[in-house]
Design an enzyme around this catalytic site. Sequence first.
Site, PDB file in Angstrom:
ATOM      1  N   ARG A   1       3.990 -11.431   4.444  1.00 23.30           N
ATOM      2  CA  ARG A   1       5.434 -11.229   4.281  1.00 23.30           C
ATOM      3  C   ARG A   1       6.104 -10.654   5.520  1.00 23.30           C
ATOM      4  O   ARG A   1       7.325 -10.666   5.630  1.00 23.30           O
ATOM      5  CB  ARG A   1       5.706 -10.338   3.060  1.00 23.30           C
ATOM      6  CG  ARG A   1       5.369 -11.058   1.768  1.00 23.30           C
ATOM      7  CD  ARG A   1       5.587 -10.186   0.556  1.00 23.30           C
ATOM      8  NE  ARG A   1       7.003 -10.046   0.247  1.00 23.30           N
ATOM      9  CZ  ARG A   1       7.448  -9.337  -0.785  1.00 23.30           C
ATOM     10  NH1 ARG A   1       6.607  -8.709  -1.573  1.00 23.30           N
ATOM     11  NH2 ARG A   1       8.737  -9.254  -1.020  1.00 23.30           N
TER      12      ARG A   1
ATOM     13  N   PRO B   1       0.797  -1.205   0.000  1.00 21.40           N
ATOM     14  CA  PRO B   1       0.000   0.000   0.000  1.00 21.40           C
ATOM     15  C   PRO B   1       0.840   1.269   0.000  1.00 21.40           C
ATOM     16  O   PRO B   1       1.825   1.374   0.730  1.00 21.40           O
ATOM     17  CB  PRO B   1      -0.780  -0.110   1.302  1.00 21.40           C
ATOM     18  CG  PRO B   1      -0.019  -1.053   2.145  1.00 21.40           C
ATOM     19  CD  PRO B   1       1.079  -1.646   1.360  1.00 21.40           C
ATOM     20  N   GLU B   2       0.432   2.214  -0.800  1.00 18.00           N
ATOM     21  CA  GLU B   2       1.012   3.548  -0.778  1.00 18.00           C
ATOM     22  C   GLU B   2      -0.035   4.479  -0.167  1.00 18.00           C
ATOM     23  O   GLU B   2      -1.056   4.009   0.337  1.00 18.00           O
ATOM     24  CB  GLU B   2       1.411   3.965  -2.194  1.00 18.00           C
ATOM     25  CG  GLU B   2       2.372   2.977  -2.845  1.00 18.00           C
ATOM     26  CD  GLU B   2       2.805   3.373  -4.248  1.00 18.00           C
ATOM     27  OE1 GLU B   2       2.920   4.579  -4.521  1.00 18.00           O
ATOM     28  OE2 GLU B   2       3.018   2.465  -5.075  1.00 18.00           O
TER      29      GLU B   2
END
Length: 301
Positions: free
Chosen positions: A139, A2-3
């Site tokens: 992750r 996500p940005e």
Amino acid sequence: MPELPEVETVRRTLAAEVVGRTFRGVTVRRRDVIATELDPAGGFSRVRGGAELVTPRPARVPKAALLVGDRVVDVLRRGKQLAMVGASGRAVAVHLGMSGQLLVAGAGERLKEASWGDAHDHVVWRLDDGGRLVFRDPRRFGGLKTSPSVEHLRNERWSALGPDALEATCEGLQERAGASARAVKAVLLDQTVLAGVGNIYADEALFRARVNPARLARELDREAWARLALHVRGVLVEAIRAGGSTLRDYTDARGHAGTFKASHAVYGRGGEPCLACGAVLESALLAQRTTVWCHACQPLR
DNA sequence: CTTATGACCTGATAGC
DNA sequence: TGCTATCAGGTCATAA
């Protein structure tokens, strides 16, 4: 993953579900995704690398540090980071890294299941209305950081971040990066220069501003910085309106995907025609990231 | 100080 | 079908 636009979309959808609610309990399934103010060797600040550097067994996280017993009064964002704030004044910052999610299920609803099951549901809160909130991150590049106050959050957790990218200005960019010998794309990705831009929106803003990503920051003139500031803000605002870009996994806190991917002009389009001029878009590694640009619209000069 | 580089993780997909 | 290599939205420590 996500940005800024994705994180802002999570912020809004999360706030709608949790502000005014009280956390009744929490289950921590992986302690090492959490850093506390007393034990910074957890979460995304944990020491990585050689076995001899492995941190001592971390202490238990006090439930109050995760806002248990606290009513949520606000959900904040700076760049790509979020924070839930309790009525006590305490805060929990959340960084989603590449694959992190915050997901809410209402009373009686099941948490949206991942293809791998619940193996990466690291922290699960119980809400006073019977709902659940989960921090999920396969992750584990993301994590949680607790703070005793919003002041500590801003002064310790977020102090290294540059101004939020929605507030990008020509003057600010020039002042923080105008003398840099790095490629302008590397500068846009640097969270100490500007907080919130990642690989997608860096390429999209550079295309809109007609600036070649490989140009050195110190070679850019005032007009180029002004166009960059304008188009960084512009593309982020448009992407927020679309609920962010879902490439594969990203969803908001209610599990809904964003639709801005359909508006990408360059990201993910290497080898395809430029939407402005028809030239074949270039793709190469720059600052260790896949970078796509139009050699005609964004000349190196 | 500034800048570049590899490391940290797991899952999805492409290619054999 | 099953194996292996490659790639991914982001930082972070370390070295030059």
